[in-house]
Design a protein around this motif. Structure first.
Motif, short mmCIF file in Angstrom:
data_model
loop_
_atom_site.label_atom_id
_atom_site.label_comp_id
_atom_site.label_asym_id
_atom_site.label_seq_id
_atom_site.Cartn_x
_atom_site.Cartn_y
_atom_site.Cartn_z
N VAL A 145 41.42 39.04 44.71
CA VAL A 145 41.41 37.92 43.55
C VAL A 145 40.53 38.34 42.47
CG1 VAL A 145 42.15 36.23 45.16
CG2 VAL A 145 39.90 36.49 44.82
N LEU A 146 39.50 39.25 42.55
CA LEU A 146 38.76 39.86 41.76
C LEU A 146 38.35 41.24 41.88
CD1 LEU A 146 36.95 38.82 39.06
CD2 LEU A 146 34.92 38.39 40.81
N ILE A 176 36.67 40.75 45.42
CA ILE A 176 36.70 39.61 46.37
C ILE A 176 38.01 39.71 46.62
CG2 ILE A 176 36.66 37.16 46.42
CD1 ILE A 176 34.01 38.28 45.69
N TYR A 217 37.40 34.22 52.04
CA TYR A 217 36.96 35.18 50.83
C TYR A 217 35.82 35.87 51.32
CZ TYR A 217 40.32 32.22 47.99
OH TYR A 217 41.52 31.60 47.66
N CYS A 218 36.06 37.00 51.01
CA CYS A 218 35.32 38.24 51.54
C CYS A 218 34.68 39.11 50.29
CB CYS A 218 35.90 38.91 52.55
SG CYS A 218 35.62 40.55 53.09
N LEU A 219 33.59 39.52 50.24
CA LEU A 219 33.08 40.55 49.19
C LEU A 219 32.94 41.72 49.86
CD1 LEU A 219 30.33 39.91 46.42
CD2 LEU A 219 30.69 42.22 47.64
N LEU A 255 34.43 33.47 38.62
CA LEU A 255 35.49 33.03 39.60
C LEU A 255 34.63 31.93 40.35
CD1 LEU A 255 37.84 33.79 41.39
CD2 LEU A 255 36.30 34.93 43.10
N ASN A 266 35.67 28.99 43.67
CA ASN A 266 36.17 28.13 44.59
C ASN A 266 35.23 27.07 45.45
OD1 ASN A 266 35.02 29.50 46.61
ND2 ASN A 266 36.44 31.30 46.52
N TRP A 276 33.89 27.65 48.02
CA TRP A 276 32.76 28.08 48.86
C TRP A 276 31.55 28.65 47.94
CZ3 TRP A 276 37.93 28.63 49.92
CH2 TRP A 276 38.63 27.96 51.19
N PHE A 277 32.14 29.52 47.04
CA PHE A 277 31.09 30.27 46.12
C PHE A 277 31.64 30.23 44.75
CE2 PHE A 277 33.81 33.24 48.24
CZ PHE A 277 34.20 34.03 47.14
N ILE A 321 31.36 33.47 41.59
CA ILE A 321 30.74 34.73 41.12
C ILE A 321 30.18 34.47 39.86
CG2 ILE A 321 31.55 36.96 40.56
CD1 ILE A 321 31.55 36.59 43.78
N LEU A 369 26.89 36.51 43.89
CA LEU A 369 27.67 35.69 44.37
C LEU A 369 26.63 34.35 44.75
CD1 LEU A 369 30.24 36.11 47.43
CD2 LEU A 369 28.43 34.12 47.48
N VAL A 390 35.24 38.33 58.29
CA VAL A 390 35.04 39.46 57.44
C VAL A 390 34.91 40.59 58.28
CG1 VAL A 390 33.92 38.21 55.58
CG2 VAL A 390 32.55 39.03 57.62
#
Lengths: 174, 174
Positions: free
Chosen positions: A10-11, A18, A31-33, B11, B13, B15-16, B18, B33, B59
């Motif tokens: 998504v990014l 992301i 959502y995971c970095l 970005l 959402n 939860w977080f 960016i 983040l 993750v």
């Protein structure tokens, strides 16, 4: 057992992605970095001093005292990355790099791994051309590990984890 | 001293975020983040067992053995969050929660803080209506801290850091 993850980026930039991860049996994506693996090095010289670095950290917007660290660049092994970071940030080399631990830096959000190494008897490089990485201050630390771990400037939890692994494996005393 | 950061959310959402951080004297932005602060709890019962949890972590795409943890929700103090997470994830309460450490979970990328607490003599709640959080397995751990820290399933570096703080402050033995 969960079905394999379905992923959507998504990014994306040159440092990380992301990624939205979901599976057929889950309702909402997670959502995971995703970024390159991390490496950090607990290094001592022959005088028993810990080799530390002080640098400005944009996420803190202030300087932080840390052990040498960086990314595992594409094509590098974690040990090669550890050797390169120790040299770049402290100007030191060591014969043996011992893997202390391979952990998750954040099981909630980060998709990479943290490789922690130990290097004893680190010595200054003999390369007369070597220059320390700009923006990083090299620090020889003479205090105790307990004092370091309780100082507010040594605030990286990941580097506390690396020191803990060194302590547990008998490489450092508290 | 750096000038104050200029921030742009790239970005967002639930939860977080960016956030791209830059300053007048820097050339490229740094991507950070930003999320709610983390809290984690090193908790023991009167038998000296550590209270752990096992859960699926998207993750990692596998289960992970950890100490109880979560976010500091808006309106909560870190201690209130720690009490709530211990109860939700293990069904235990404790009279005293002691702050062990306040660290950065990742000085390279994460803009939040990690609050580590210690709770001794945790006891099962007397609330007969209490139900454990779904998807989380409560584990009473009887082994040594060194064994736990060297097991591949206990892989959260942040929780290693919390255990280290407890060891340094004399709350746990290795």
């Amino acid at each position: 057992m969960k079905s394999d993850p379905i992923e959507e980026v998504v990014l994306a930039n040159r440092w990380f992605q992301i990624v939205a991860r979901s599976s057929l049996d889950s309702t909402a994506p997670h959502y995971c970095l995703k970024t390159l693996d991390y490496v950090c090095i607990v290094a001592k010289n022959s005088a028993g001093e810990l080799l530390l670095v002080r640098q400005f950290r944009p996420v803190l917007w202030q300087t932080s005292l840390e052990i040498p660290s960086g990314h595992v660049e594409p094509g590098q092994t974690p040990e090669q990355a550890a050797r390169a970071e120790l040299l770049e940030e402290t100007g030191h080399e060591a014969e043996h790099f011992e893997l202390l631990a391979n952990m998750s830096p954040d099981t909630g959000r980060l998709g990479n791994r943290l490789w922690c190494f130990f290097a004893a008897n680190a010595v200054p490089t003999r390369d007369p051309e070597h220059q320390l990485e700009s923006g990083i201050e090299f620090v020889r630390y003479r205090g105790t590990v307990a004092e370091l771990a309780q100082s507010t400037e040594f605030c990286s939890a990941l580097h506390h984890a690396a020191l803990f692994a060194a302590v547990i494996q008998g490489k450092l005393k508290i």
